[in-house]
Design a protein around this motif. Structure first.
Motif, PDB file in Angstrom:
ATOM      1  N   VAL A   1      17.158 -44.940  -6.439  1.00 37.18           N
ATOM      2  CA  VAL A   1      16.333 -45.729  -6.049  1.00 37.18           C
ATOM      3  C   VAL A   1      15.218 -45.610  -6.992  1.00 37.18           C
ATOM      4  O   VAL A   1      14.366 -44.816  -7.236  1.00 37.18           O
ATOM      5  N   ASP A   2      14.758 -46.823  -7.943  1.00 42.10           N
ATOM      6  CA  ASP A   2      13.558 -46.560  -9.023  1.00 42.10           C
ATOM      7  C   ASP A   2      13.845 -45.409  -9.843  1.00 42.10           C
ATOM      8  O   ASP A   2      12.853 -44.788 -10.211  1.00 42.10           O
ATOM      9  N   GLY A   3      15.002 -45.035 -10.137  1.00 45.15           N
ATOM     10  CA  GLY A   3      15.340 -43.885 -10.970  1.00 45.15           C
ATOM     11  C   GLY A   3      15.203 -42.537 -10.143  1.00 45.15           C
ATOM     12  O   GLY A   3      15.161 -41.478 -10.965  1.00 45.15           O
ATOM     13  N   MET A   4      14.971 -42.471  -9.043  1.00 41.50           N
ATOM     14  CA  MET A   4      14.600 -41.104  -8.077  1.00 41.50           C
ATOM     15  C   MET A   4      15.791 -41.163  -7.385  1.00 41.50           C
ATOM     16  O   MET A   4      16.269 -42.103  -6.497  1.00 41.50           O
ATOM     17  N   ASN A   5      16.510 -39.837  -7.061  1.00 39.02           N
ATOM     18  CA  ASN A   5      17.690 -39.681  -6.348  1.00 39.02           C
ATOM     19  C   ASN A   5      17.169 -39.274  -4.879  1.00 39.02           C
ATOM     20  O   ASN A   5      16.221 -38.592  -4.806  1.00 39.02           O
ATOM     21  N   ILE A   6      17.460 -40.262  -3.898  1.00 38.96           N
ATOM     22  CA  ILE A   6      17.022 -40.091  -2.541  1.00 38.96           C
ATOM     23  C   ILE A   6      18.070 -39.434  -1.839  1.00 38.96           C
ATOM     24  O   ILE A   6      19.218 -40.098  -1.946  1.00 38.96           O
ATOM     25  N   HIS A   7      17.930 -38.553  -1.030  1.00 35.20           N
ATOM     26  CA  HIS A   7      18.930 -37.792  -0.051  1.00 35.20           C
ATOM     27  C   HIS A   7      18.685 -38.467   1.343  1.00 35.20           C
ATOM     28  O   HIS A   7      17.434 -38.691   1.842  1.00 35.20           O
ATOM     29  N   PHE A   8      19.729 -38.810   1.968  1.00 36.60           N
ATOM     30  CA  PHE A   8      19.432 -39.393   3.412  1.00 36.60           C
ATOM     31  C   PHE A   8      20.797 -39.005   4.164  1.00 36.60           C
ATOM     32  O   PHE A   8      21.995 -38.918   3.724  1.00 36.60           O
TER      33      PHE A   8
END
Length: 381
Positions: free
Chosen positions: A74-81
């Protein structure tokens, strides 16, 4: 694009942790009431001995991996969920945001009560799809490399994440830093957020006070006085995080014992344990949360949000108000909580409940009670 994710810490990193634990150098003992001056020496000795001998990271890793996990850019940032779908055909999406020094892990024991209520005497149609992202800088999400990643920015990321998952509207919940993120979501996206539940009021929340607003009540003034006293006694960690986070980061990133001490003292001080931390949390639970910080080397990046958040404070000084229906659950050992009248100055409070037990880490300390509050509030909307 959403990608499945599994935690798999290389064995050499596990071995390195055990090696460091064996080489511990302990501070001198000072005879004072346990926990009176911070982390208790005898408890830490027992915790570290357990960590280095009986604690089984692989067992805990398997438990963590029993929850479906994903990565989304998201927006170039890897988000863990975490994303666990509810048992009902029309499960409601529920976005939960953690805080510090917790992690996504602190919410996991509440998940079954939310996703499979029929197993606990509830109805399957009351289930939720539960989404628990790791804040940037925490756990397995990317670490920010530039300024500006505070609660508002995280809220913007979460809105895009929920879009990518196909959820046009959803409920949100938060405590600690998560309370700020969830409040920002409700302020910026009131058409998407269908209900806001908080078990903590953001520290940056300061409602507009002017000649046009009601004067402070005695109860509100007592609350402000209580906050000032608490900040003087207990707020040193927060002042350091806000002003010089890099200074402490070197020590905490290099020493697992230092890291454990910094984190575990907050779990003892902020829980409803009557001084005995193990009355609220098992050693395994404490160490799994701490181990996540250690193996991801995320303590430095996690505490930086204390410095970034105040750069974009909640805008209540402009008279803005959360119009989304808001529920608040007040746990008795939470950090200073304002009276309802204070919160109503900035939030559309429609639900307010005092709990008879629990503290700051409500979902981890009392998962069934915590989940019950979410069921009660969100299903009343």
């Amino acid at each position: 694009m959403v990608r499945p994710f599994k935690i798999s810490i290389p064995q050499q990193e596990v071995d390195d942790l055990f090696s460091r634990l064996k080489q511990a150098r302990w501070p001198s003992i000072f005879h004072e009431k346990p926990w009176a001056l911070g982390t208790d020496h005898s408890f830490m000795k027992r915790l570290i001995d357990y960590w280095g001998s009986e604690y089984n990271w692989r067992e805990q890793e398997n438990w963590l991996n029993s929850f479906p996990q994903f990565i989304e850019t998201v927006d170039g940032m890897n988000i863990h969920f975490i994303h666990v779908r509810g048992e009902g055909a029309s499960s409601k999406p529920l976005l939960i945001t953690h805080g510090w020094p917790g992690s996504f892990m602190e919410m996991l024991k509440a998940v079954p009560y939310l996703t499979t209520p029929s197993l606990f005497g509830g109805k399957s149609e009351d289930s939720f799809d539960v989404i628990i992202p790791s804040i940037p800088g925490f756990a397995f999400s990317d670490k920010p490399t530039r300024p500006g990643v505070g609660s508002r920015y995280v809220a913007e990321l979460w809105a895009k994440l929920m879009d990518s998952l196909g959820y046009e509207s959803y409920f949100v919940q938060g405590g600690d830093i998560g309370a700020g993120v969830s409040t920002w979501l409700s302020l910026m996206y009131p058409d998407r957020v269908k209900g806001l539940h908080l078990n903590f009021i953001p520290g940056s929340y300061k409602p507009l006070l002017s000649e046009e607003t009601p004067p402070l009540s005695d109860e509100e003034q007592k609350y402000l006085d209580k906050v000032a006293g608490w900040t003087e006694r207990e707020g040193a960690y927060g002042a350091l995080h806000k002003t010089k986070p890099e200074t402490i980061a070197f020590a905490l990133s290099d020493s697992p014992i230092g890291l454990a001490s910094w984190i575990v003292e907050k779990f003892q001080a902020w829980s409803d344990c009557n001084g005995d931390i193990e009355a609220s949390f098992s050693l395994d639970d404490l160490l799994t949360n701490i181990s996540i910080y250690w193996f991801t080397n995320s303590i430095a990046s996690s505490i930086r949000i204390y410095a970034e958040g105040p750069k974009m404070p909640l805008p209540f000084s402009e008279g803005q108000k959360v119009t989304v229906k808001t529920g608040v659950s007040v746990f008795p050992k939470e950090l200073p909580m304002p009276p309802r009248s204070w919160v109503e100055r900035g939030y559309n409070v429609t639900y307010w409940e005092h709990m008879n037990k629990g503290g700051h880490f409500a979902a981890m300390e009392n998962p069934e009670l915590f989940a019950g509050q979410l069921h009660h509030f969100f299903h009343s909307l």
